[in-house]
Design an enzyme around this catalytic site. Structure first.
Site, PDB file in Angstrom:
ATOM      1  CE  LYS A   1      -2.109  -1.001   3.903  1.00  0.00           C
ATOM      2  NZ  LYS A   1      -1.533  -2.298   4.330  1.00  0.00           N
TER       3      LYS A   1
ATOM      4  NE  ARG B   1      -4.229  -1.259  10.408  1.00  0.00           N
ATOM      5  CZ  ARG B   1      -3.145  -0.726   9.855  1.00  0.00           C
ATOM      6  NH1 ARG B   1      -3.207   0.457   9.297  1.00  0.00           N
ATOM      7  NH2 ARG B   1      -2.011  -1.375   9.843  1.00  0.00           N
TER       8      ARG B   1
ATOM      9  NE  ARG C   1       7.451  -3.131   6.023  1.00  0.00           N
ATOM     10  CZ  ARG C   1       6.146  -2.915   5.940  1.00  0.00           C
ATOM     11  NH1 ARG C   1       5.553  -2.922   4.751  1.00  0.00           N
ATOM     12  NH2 ARG C   1       5.433  -2.694   7.012  1.00  0.00           N
TER      13      ARG C   1
ATOM     14  NE  ARG D   1       6.219  -0.111  10.167  1.00  0.00           N
ATOM     15  CZ  ARG D   1       5.019  -0.248   9.630  1.00  0.00           C
ATOM     16  NH1 ARG D   1       4.798   0.187   8.401  1.00  0.00           N
ATOM     17  NH2 ARG D   1       4.036  -0.801  10.300  1.00  0.00           N
TER      18      ARG D   1
ATOM     19  NE  ARG E   1       2.210  -4.525  11.368  1.00  0.00           N
ATOM     20  CZ  ARG E   1       3.321  -4.318  10.656  1.00  0.00           C
ATOM     21  NH1 ARG E   1       4.463  -4.832  11.044  1.00  0.00           N
ATOM     22  NH2 ARG E   1       3.275  -3.609   9.555  1.00  0.00           N
TER      23      ARG E   1
HETATM   24  P1  AMP Z   1       0.875   0.543   9.307  1.00  0.00           P
HETATM   25  O1  AMP Z   1       2.020   1.464   9.076  1.00  0.00           O
HETATM   26  O2  AMP Z   1      -0.334   0.915   8.510  1.00  0.00           O
HETATM   27  O3  AMP Z   1       1.250  -0.900   9.148  1.00  0.00           O
HETATM   28  O4  AMP Z   1       0.457   0.733  10.842  1.00  0.00           O
HETATM   29  C1  AMP Z   1       1.343   0.439  11.901  1.00  0.00           C
HETATM   30  C2  AMP Z   1       0.589   0.314  13.197  1.00  0.00           C
HETATM   31  O5  AMP Z   1      -0.044   1.560  13.512  1.00  0.00           O
HETATM   32  C3  AMP Z   1      -0.547  -0.694  13.205  1.00  0.00           C
HETATM   33  O6  AMP Z   1      -0.091  -2.015  13.487  1.00  0.00           O
HETATM   34  C4  AMP Z   1      -1.452  -0.145  14.306  1.00  0.00           C
HETATM   35  O7  AMP Z   1      -0.919  -0.418  15.587  1.00  0.00           O
HETATM   36  C5  AMP Z   1      -1.340   1.351  14.074  1.00  0.00           C
HETATM   37  N1  AMP Z   1      -2.353   1.840  13.096  1.00  0.00           N
HETATM   38  C6  AMP Z   1      -2.098   2.389  11.870  1.00  0.00           C
HETATM   39  N2  AMP Z   1      -3.232   2.733  11.257  1.00  0.00           N
HETATM   40  C7  AMP Z   1      -4.242   2.396  12.092  1.00  0.00           C
HETATM   41  C8  AMP Z   1      -5.656   2.471  12.027  1.00  0.00           C
HETATM   42  N3  AMP Z   1      -6.273   2.981  10.946  1.00  0.00           N
HETATM   43  N4  AMP Z   1      -6.365   2.035  13.100  1.00  0.00           N
HETATM   44  C9  AMP Z   1      -5.766   1.537  14.193  1.00  0.00           C
HETATM   45  N5  AMP Z   1      -4.432   1.407  14.326  1.00  0.00           N
HETATM   46  C10 AMP Z   1      -3.659   1.832  13.280  1.00  0.00           C
END
Ligand code: AMP
Length: 215
Positions: free
Chosen positions: A13, A88, A127, A161, A172
């Protein structure tokens, strides 16, 4: 144009969103990036989110929806939005409807990146990004041309990360399956979902997304 890129962690994404930003001047609204910035800055939101993110669980709907609303307000009404990692949950999908409506925006496309989950753990755990310009790399699939030097900006520092480890990735994925995948039927009922093969070559994924946007 306002679009959602939907798919499990590691589906691509972020990469595809960056390409749309470069080509069309759209804005990438990544709640993950916003939360990581909040953690780094030590804001109250960041302090609340840090441990939850490290476990791979979801931060509260209220926090992320507030971040999205603020970010939309900060950008001009003419710029298109790419929602990356948001919504989400079903509650976030409902919030997004109200957030968009209040700003005279409408959702044009939900693009689902269809991927084989088994391959994602390798994609994610390998990554890393340039600490200076953010360009993405991978231990196996995309190394810098000169080891230790960023192809794009020449920087020498890279970062990973903290939640890109195998154990957190599994949480996740489970969160995605349990809470995020169920929002797809809501958008399918509106006839705005298009599925793209997220396991294809990155350029082919980009081409497929471009074809959807040109419809
Ligand atoms: P991402 O970078 O999208 O993989 O997000 C990393 C982490 O941030 C996720 O595992 C969640 O802990 C938190 N997070 C990101 N976006 C959301 C969302 N829309 N709702 C809830 N938690 C989020």
């Amino acid at each position: 144009m306002n679009i959602i890129l939907l798919g499990p962690p590691g589906a691509g994404k972020g990469t595809q969103a960056q390409r749309l930003v470069e080509k069309h001047g759209m804005r990438q609204l990544s709640t993950g990036d916003m939360l990581r910035a909040a953690v780094k800055a030590g804001t109250p939101t960041g302090l609340e989110a840090k441990a939850v993110m490290e476990r791979g669980e979801l931060v509260s709907d209220a926090i992320v929806s507030a971040l999205i609303g603020d970010e939309l307000d900060a950008m001009g009404p003419e710029a298109g939005a790419i929602f990356d990692g948001y919504p989400r949950t079903e509650a976030q999908a409902e919030s997004l409807d109200s957030i968009l409506e209040a700003r005279d925006r409408k959702l044009d496309h939900v693009i689902e990146l269809d991927v084989n989950e088994d391959a994602l753990v390798e994609r994610i755990t390998g990554r890393f990004t340039c600490a200076t310009c953010g360009k993405g790399y991978h231990d196996t699939f995309e190394k810098p041309h000169v080891e230790g030097t960023c192809d794009k900006c020449g920087g020498h520092e890279f970062k990973r990360r903290p939640d890109d480890n195998a154990e957190t990735v599994r949480t996740r994925m489970a969160e995605y399956r349990a809470k995020t995948a169920p929002i797809l039927p809501v958008y399918e009922a509106r006839g705005i979902v298009s599925k793209v093969d997220g396991m294809a070559d990155m350029d082919d994924v980009t081409a497929a997304i471009e074809a959807i946007l040109a419809r």
